[in-house]
Structure formats: C-alpha cells, structure tokens
Design a protein around this motif. Structure first.
Motif, PDB file in Angstrom:
ATOM      1  N   SER A  16      13.454  -5.374  -4.758  1.00 12.27           N
ATOM      2  CA  SER A  16      12.769  -6.653  -4.573  1.00 12.27           C
ATOM      3  C   SER A  16      13.790  -7.781  -4.658  1.00 12.27           C
ATOM      4  N   CYS A  17      13.568  -8.784  -3.848  1.00 12.60           N
ATOM      5  CA  CYS A  17      14.367  -9.998  -3.922  1.00 12.60           C
ATOM      6  C   CYS A  17      13.377 -11.130  -4.135  1.00 12.60           C
ATOM      7  N   ALA A  54      20.154  -4.671   6.103  1.00 10.06           N
ATOM      8  CA  ALA A  54      18.935  -5.019   6.843  1.00 10.06           C
ATOM      9  C   ALA A  54      18.685  -6.506   6.688  1.00 10.06           C
ATOM     10  N   CYS A  55      17.909  -7.053   7.609  1.00 11.26           N
ATOM     11  CA  CYS A  55      17.537  -8.459   7.488  1.00 11.26           C
ATOM     12  C   CYS A  55      16.185  -8.680   8.133  1.00 11.26           C
ATOM     13  N   ILE A  56      15.558  -9.788   7.753  1.00 13.45           N
ATOM     14  CA  ILE A  56      14.270 -10.168   8.315  1.00 13.45           C
ATOM     15  C   ILE A  56      14.312 -11.657   8.603  1.00 13.45           C
ATOM     16  N   GLY A 101      15.569   3.993  10.283  1.00 13.27           N
ATOM     17  CA  GLY A 101      14.605   5.070  10.109  1.00 13.27           C
ATOM     18  C   GLY A 101      14.385   5.456   8.656  1.00 13.27           C
ATOM     19  N   ARG A 102      15.225   4.945   7.750  1.00 11.88           N
ATOM     20  CA  ARG A 102      15.083   5.287   6.333  1.00 11.88           C
ATOM     21  C   ARG A 102      14.724   4.072   5.491  1.00 11.88           C
ATOM     22  N   PHE A 103      15.225   2.895   5.862  1.00 15.12           N
ATOM     23  CA  PHE A 103      14.993   1.668   5.104  1.00 15.12           C
ATOM     24  C   PHE A 103      14.053   0.757   5.880  1.00 15.12           C
ATOM     25  N   THR A 104      13.245   0.004   5.139  1.00  8.78           N
ATOM     26  CA  THR A 104      12.349  -0.973   5.749  1.00  8.78           C
ATOM     27  C   THR A 104      12.403  -2.260   4.955  1.00  8.78           C
ATOM     28  N   VAL A 105      12.610  -3.371   5.655  1.00 10.19           N
ATOM     29  CA  VAL A 105      12.624  -4.678   5.011  1.00 10.19           C
ATOM     30  C   VAL A 105      11.321  -5.396   5.353  1.00 10.19           C
ATOM     31  N   SER A 106      10.752  -6.080   4.369  1.00 10.74           N
ATOM     32  CA  SER A 106       9.486  -6.770   4.605  1.00 10.74           C
ATOM     33  C   SER A 106       9.332  -7.904   3.613  1.00 10.74           C
ATOM     34  N   ARG A 107       8.506  -8.877   3.996  1.00  8.69           N
ATOM     35  CA  ARG A 107       8.147  -9.955   3.075  1.00  8.69           C
ATOM     36  C   ARG A 107       6.764  -9.655   2.532  1.00  8.69           C
ATOM     37  N   LYS A 159       4.813 -15.000  -1.160  1.00  4.58           N
ATOM     38  CA  LYS A 159       5.743 -15.409  -0.116  1.00  4.58           C
ATOM     39  C   LYS A 159       7.168 -15.570  -0.613  1.00  4.58           C
ATOM     40  N   SER A 160       7.351 -15.490  -1.910  1.00  4.13           N
ATOM     41  CA  SER A 160       8.691 -15.650  -2.453  1.00  4.13           C
ATOM     42  C   SER A 160       9.387 -14.320  -2.693  1.00  4.13           C
ATOM     43  N   VAL A 161       8.840 -13.225  -2.178  1.00  6.00           N
ATOM     44  CA  VAL A 161       9.410 -11.903  -2.435  1.00  6.00           C
ATOM     45  C   VAL A 161       9.671 -11.173  -1.118  1.00  6.00           C
ATOM     46  N   VAL A 162      10.839 -10.588  -1.021  1.00  7.39           N
ATOM     47  CA  VAL A 162      11.188  -9.718   0.107  1.00  7.39           C
ATOM     48  C   VAL A 162      11.573  -8.371  -0.463  1.00  7.39           C
TER      49      VAL A 162
END
Length: 126
Positions: free
Chosen positions: A21-22, A49-51, A66-72, A77-80
């Motif tokens: 988590s960020c 990765a980036c979004i 295929g192994r990692f997924t980035v999402s908000r 809204k303050s967590v990615v």
C-alpha cells in the motif's frame, strides 16, 4: 505537499503473494500519477508499475507483467496498491512509491518522479 508512506512488505515464500500500500497525506494526491519502484542491494532502482492520475492507464515492467497489479482504492482516494502474485526470488528488494507529474499516462523511469516515500522491504525466500 503530498507525503507518501509505503507499507505491506514482508517475508514470503516464492510463489506467494503480498499487497503493498502507498498511502498519501496532504493535498492533491489525485493530481499525480503514482509509480512503484524497487531497488535490490547492488542494483539500480527500477520501475515496476505505474498508474495514471485518471486511473485509465497502467504500465508494467516486463518482469512483473501478469503477476503484479497496480490500482487506486476507489473508496480511499489517498491509497494506491501493488498486488504482487507468484513472487519470485528476484522480486526481493525495497519497494518505493512516488508521485509523478504526468498530464496523461505514466512512466517507469524514476527520474520522472519527484516525491518519494520511505519504502518497504519485500523478501522472497525459496
């Protein structure tokens, strides 16, 4: 200013999963793209990765596709997040999140990002 804090790292066996988590504090987090980076001892920092700030574009480094997924987080809204599945030994590194000022899209070059969190250690064991 936006302050970032990465968390969720730990020790996991190869093939396992972790979710990083960020979390951002301050104002304007939605105005920035968010990138995840990692750096292993003796190696250069690399983009993972980036979004985009509008959440309609993501980009992944080849080793993690295929192994990692980035999402908000839609509700926070303050967590990615960075969901990491099927972890390999080579994924061992300290992981950082950072904001980048991209009008559209995002990129995996660390020099395009100027606001960094402290990082969280991910260790994958055999």
């Amino acid at each position: 200013d936006v302050q970032l804090q990465a968390s969720g790292g730990g020790l996991v066996q190869a093939g396992g999963s972790l979710r990083l988590s960020c979390e951002a504090s301050g104002f304007g987090f939605d105005d920035y793209a968010l990138g995840w980076f990692r750096q292993a001892p003796g190696k250069e920092r690399e983009g993972v990765a980036c979004i985009s700030r509008t959440n309609d574009f993501t980009h992944y480094a080849e080793p993690v596709k295929g192994r990692f997924t980035v999402s908000r987080d839609k509700s926070k809204k303050s967590v990615v997040y960075l969901q990491m599945n099927t972890l390999w030994l080579d994924d061992t590194a300290k992981y950082y999140c950072a904001t980048g000022n991209f009008p559209r899209g995002c990129g995996n070059s660390w020099f395009d990002y100027d606001n960094w969190g402290q990082g969280t250690q991910v260790t994958v064991s055999s």
